[in-house]
Write an enzyme that holds these catalytic residues in place. Structure first.
Site, PDB file in Angstrom:
ATOM      1  N   HIS A  41       0.834  -1.208   0.000  1.00  0.00           N
ATOM      2  CA  HIS A  41       0.000   0.000   0.000  1.00  0.00           C
ATOM      3  C   HIS A  41       0.872   1.264   0.000  1.00  0.00           C
ATOM      4  CE1 HIS A  41      -2.900  -3.123   0.782  1.00  0.00           C
ATOM      5  NE2 HIS A  41      -2.155  -3.489   1.799  1.00  0.00           N
ATOM      6  N   GLU A 101      -1.996   0.209   8.142  1.00  0.00           N
ATOM      7  CA  GLU A 101      -1.126  -0.836   7.608  1.00  0.00           C
ATOM      8  C   GLU A 101      -0.008  -0.226   6.760  1.00  0.00           C
ATOM      9  OE1 GLU A 101      -3.063  -3.494   4.899  1.00  0.00           O
ATOM     10  OE2 GLU A 101      -1.245  -4.662   4.526  1.00  0.00           O
ATOM     11  N   HIS A 108       3.070  -6.831   4.566  1.00  0.00           N
ATOM     12  CA  HIS A 108       1.669  -6.489   4.835  1.00  0.00           C
ATOM     13  C   HIS A 108       1.295  -6.849   6.264  1.00  0.00           C
ATOM     14  CE1 HIS A 108       0.253  -5.726   0.653  1.00  0.00           C
ATOM     15  NE2 HIS A 108       1.327  -6.447   0.371  1.00  0.00           N
ATOM     16  N   GLU A 166       2.046 -11.536   5.673  1.00  0.00           N
ATOM     17  CA  GLU A 166       1.056 -10.843   6.494  1.00  0.00           C
ATOM     18  C   GLU A 166       1.555 -11.039   7.926  1.00  0.00           C
ATOM     19  OE1 GLU A 166      -1.482  -9.109   5.495  1.00  0.00           O
ATOM     20  OE2 GLU A 166      -2.094  -9.842   3.527  1.00  0.00           O
TER      21      GLU A 166
HETATM   22 ZN    ZN Z   1      -1.922  -5.341   2.784  1.00  0.00          ZN
END
Ligand code: ZN
Length: 323
Positions: free
Chosen positions: A113, A150, A205, A287
């Site tokens: 992102h 995030e 992430h 993640e």
């Molecule tokens: Zn993400």
């Protein structure tokens, strides 16, 4: 390394989960997977994974509106002890490689992102071709319930990793470093790694799943050969990279693999992520935890824990690159 925040290191909490709880142990596989005292997952119920704007296979994913509050997505340090290491202020251009075991190796870190995606929704919603289908250029990412974005987390971990890997002699490149208004798009993120002829690429992430879902997982590319996507040559080495990262992440952070996806292995294979489908070099996503679970959020917002996360990922990369 240069972390200065509080020393917050809560013990990995065995959280009750729905479904039969078993304790699997010792998935001690190749090199990196030591000390893998795992939870058994209840069976990968819902995954989610807003990463790369992907709609993972069966998952009710949490859209990321939470981040749309400007207050939470600004460039200021997020809640928690968002102390950024000094290296975080250097431009994304990589520093000259130092002498070290990774001299000559190129690592691309892809911070998922972008903190300012929230102000460019039209641009990031543009569809791009990821070989198997078309999907959004990028997404805003999720956030903790307290508003730690995030996109801030991913940059912080990336900066810490860059410092650690440069110390080992690697040439490190970030796909974005708060140096562009949005994105890059997922296809460009992949192409940056390809163009750099990276020896390893890791996309950072944190998840946006339901409360009670805890733990990290590494996402590996599945075998795809469609359109511009052809992952057949990278499936094997990417799995090796992912296994090393998962094993070292467990060892260094002391946190357990996901209790909601991956069957307790901390490894998940996907074919829907453009960032993986378009890669021609070994690449995985990680993640690091679930921002929407309060216990995981306490870890993710801790600078001390982020340093461990960066160290675990970096040591996995080092292990992979040294064979
Ligand atoms: Zn993400």
């Amino acid at each position: 390394m240069s972390y200065t925040g509080p020393d917050f290191d809560p013990p990995p909490q065995r959280r009750s989960r729905r479904g039969p709880l078993t304790v699997a142990l010792a998935a001690l596989v190749c090199g990196g997977l030591l000390g893998w005292g795992v939870y058994a997952a209840t069976g990968g119920t819902d995954d989610k994974g807003e990463e790369a704007g992907g709609s993972p296979s069966a998952a009710p994913r949490t859209p990321s509106p939470a981040v749309s509050s400007p207050a939470s997505a600004g460039s200021a340090s997020p809640s928690g002890e968002g102390v950024e290491p000094p290296a975080s202020r250097t431009p994304s251009a990589s520093a000259p490689a130092a002498a070290g075991p990774l001299k000559g190796k190129v690592v691309v870190i892809d911070p998922g992102h972008n903190p300012t995606n929230v102000r460019h929704t039209a641009e990031i919603n543009r569809q791009v071709d990821v070989g198997t289908h078309r999907k959004e250029c990028d997404t805003t990412g999720t956030s903790t319930n307290d508003g730690y974005a995030e996109a801030e987390f991913t940059l912080d971990v990336a900066h810490r990793m860059r410092a650690l890997l440069e110390q080992r002699g690697a040439t490190v490149k970030l796909t974005q470093d708060r140096d562009r208004p949005y994105g890059p798009c997922v296809d460009e993120r992949a192409r940056i790694g390809n163009a750099a002829k990276a020896d390893a690429v890791v996309s950072i992430h944190a998840d946006g799943s339901g409360a009670g879902n805890r733990g990290f997982h590494v996402i590996l590319p599945g075998s795809v050969n469609e359109g511009e996507a052809d992952t057949r040559a990278i499936v094997g080495p990417s799995r090796a990279l992912g296994e090393r990262i998962a094993g070292n992440f467990v060892r260094v952070t002391g946190t357990a693999p996901s209790n909601y996806i991956g069957g307790g292995t901390g490894l998940v294979t996907r074919k829907d992520l453009g960032g993986l489908n378009l890669s021609t070099v070994p690449k995985v996503f990680i993640e690091c935890g679930n921002m929407r679970d309060s216990k995981d959020a306490a870890l993710l917002t801790s600078g001390a824990w982020r340093q461990k996360a960066a160290q675990g990922i970096s040591e996995g990369i080092v292990s992979f690159l040294r064979g």
